[in-house]
Design an enzyme around this catalytic site. Structure first.
Site, PDB file in Angstrom:
ATOM      1  N   ARG A 111      14.009  -2.883 -36.392  1.00 33.13           N
ATOM      2  CA  ARG A 111      13.913  -3.251 -37.809  1.00 33.13           C
ATOM      3  C   ARG A 111      13.876  -2.012 -38.706  1.00 33.13           C
ATOM      4  NH1 ARG A 111      15.153  -6.968 -41.555  1.00 33.13           N
ATOM      5  NH2 ARG A 111      14.124  -6.347 -43.461  1.00 33.13           N
ATOM      6  N   LYS A 166       1.936   1.632 -39.611  1.00 33.32           N
ATOM      7  CA  LYS A 166       3.308   1.547 -39.108  1.00 33.32           C
ATOM      8  C   LYS A 166       4.327   1.555 -40.242  1.00 33.32           C
ATOM      9  CE  LYS A 166       6.495  -1.940 -37.382  1.00 33.32           C
ATOM     10  NZ  LYS A 166       6.645  -3.326 -36.880  1.00 33.32           N
ATOM     11  N   ASN A 167       4.106   0.740 -41.273  1.00 29.49           N
ATOM     12  CA  ASN A 167       5.090   0.629 -42.358  1.00 29.49           C
ATOM     13  C   ASN A 167       5.297   1.959 -43.076  1.00 29.49           C
ATOM     14  OD1 ASN A 167       5.456  -2.050 -41.777  1.00 29.49           O
ATOM     15  ND2 ASN A 167       4.076  -2.794 -43.363  1.00 29.49           N
ATOM     16  N   ASP A 188      10.621  -7.365 -35.104  1.00 26.65           N
ATOM     17  CA  ASP A 188       9.787  -8.541 -34.920  1.00 26.65           C
ATOM     18  C   ASP A 188      10.352  -9.734 -35.683  1.00 26.65           C
ATOM     19  OD1 ASP A 188       9.219  -7.801 -37.505  1.00 26.65           O
ATOM     20  OD2 ASP A 188       7.297  -6.895 -37.004  1.00 26.65           O
TER      21      ASP A 188
END
Length: 361
Positions: A97, A22-23, A121
């Site tokens: 985010r 994901k990052n 989150d």
């Protein structure tokens, strides 16, 4: 209330394919803003944060072509910069985010960016200081719009410089890198994050025509270029997911196969598990005709979960004992120093008394 119901006592076995990280996905997708040419990215994870970021890019004019569930092409040749000031855009950014990673590319290519306080989150306090300090070093000006809670950042032309980051922030480093690749001159970033996500970002940017050196270290040198072009990129598997499955297989597995097309990430994770009495098949990878790699037969070396658990407890106890022994030795040294200081003080007192007595003789 969100919860998981887990029924134990069932050995794990089977084959899994980890999703893309994901990052890394959030970073490389935002990178596509830096060029007006198409950039194709594969192994994109099908998760909410990534999908919302893709929708947000579409809102500002990025053309998105979905080839399959995990394969996309992005082209930013008709950006809607006016939309960046809209309340709708601000509202969407506040719930995502990953939206903060749009600042660097927009500032680097367009000379301005408006971004909301990012959401996402809730994992502790996440500062944006590193991002903004980096942009300031690059000669950007920014103000905070209190009424809308947005940040407005502007720069006619970013200028390369030397900077020391206050913390090795992954997203901060990524944002500064993306802003620097089109800046004038050379940018040197010390105390840069060097996680695989950052390495992958740098590799993609270099494939697009950037000049980044020092990849995988905490000292990056970026020579600004005038323009970037299209490229193709594949996102690495999620390291946390891979490590989690290896750990579960080590504790209660009957043979777990982890499939993926990049064995480097396995070798990094396996190195540590192998030291804790974990048997990794035949210590090698099975390479398929399509180039994918499989790590098979993840099992405790003694083929007994209970014994393996005891082994882990023994390792932990050994480390605890070593730490306690180290503390005892340190206390012993401190005690010796205190005794020496007491003796020295006593001797000094006796010398002073003798000196005083000699004055009366």
């Amino acid at each position: 209330m969100e919860s998981f119901i887990i029924e134990g006592g069932h050995p794990l076995k089977g084959t899994i394919t980890p999703q893309g990280a994901k990052n890394e996905a959030l970073q490389v997708i935002c990178t596509t803003i830096l060029t007006d040419e198409p950039v194709r990215i594969s192994n994109v994870p099908d998760i909410l944060d990534v999908n919302n970021l893709i929708k947000l890019l579409q809102e500002i004019g990025v053309k998105v072509t979905k080839h399959s569930r995990h394969d996309y092409t992005f082209q930013s040749d008709e950006l809607k910069l006016d939309y960046l000031d809209s309340l709708e855009f601000v509202k969407k950014c506040s719930s995502l985010r990953g939206s903060v990673l749009m600042i660097g590319p927009l500032l680097g290519r367009c000379g301005k960016a408006t971004i909301a306080q990012p959401g996402g989150d809730k994992i502790g306090r996440r500062r944006l200081d590193t991002h903004f300090l980096g942009f300031k070093y690059l000669d950007a000006n920014f103000v905070h719009d209190d009424e809308r809670n947005v940040y407005q950042i502007q720069a006619k032309k970013l200028k390369g410089c030397y900077m020391l980051l206050d913390e090795a922030s992954v997203t901060g480093t990524a944002n500064i890198i993306m802003a620097s690749v089109l800046a004038k001159g050379t940018t040197t970033i010390y105390n840069a994050a060097c996680e695989p996500y950052i390495q992958q970002l740098c590799h993609l940017l270099n494939a697009m025509g950037a000049q980044i050196s020092g990849i995988a270290s905490n000292l990056l040198t970026i020579v600004g270029v005038d323009k970037l072009h299209g490229a193709e990129h594949r996102i690495l598997p999620d390291m946390i997911e891979v490590g989690s499955f290896i750990g579960m297989a080590a504790m209660c597995g009957e043979g777990v196969r982890i499939k993926n097309e990049d064995d480097e990430i396995y070798s990094l994770a396996v190195h540590y598990f192998d030291e804790d009495n974990l048997e990794i098949g035949k210590k090698n990878f099975t390479t398929n005709a399509d180039g994918s790699a499989e790590l098979s037969r993840l099992m405790p070396k003694k083929q007994d979960v209970k014994v393996h658990v005891k082994d882990i407890d023994a390792i932990v106890n050994q480390k605890v004992k070593a730490e306690l022994e180290k503390i005892r030795e340190e206390e012993k040294v401190k005690k010796q120093k205190r005794e020496e200081l007491k003796k020295a003080a006593k001797k000094h007192k006796e010398d002073m008394e003798r000196a005083q007595m000699s004055l009366f003789d």
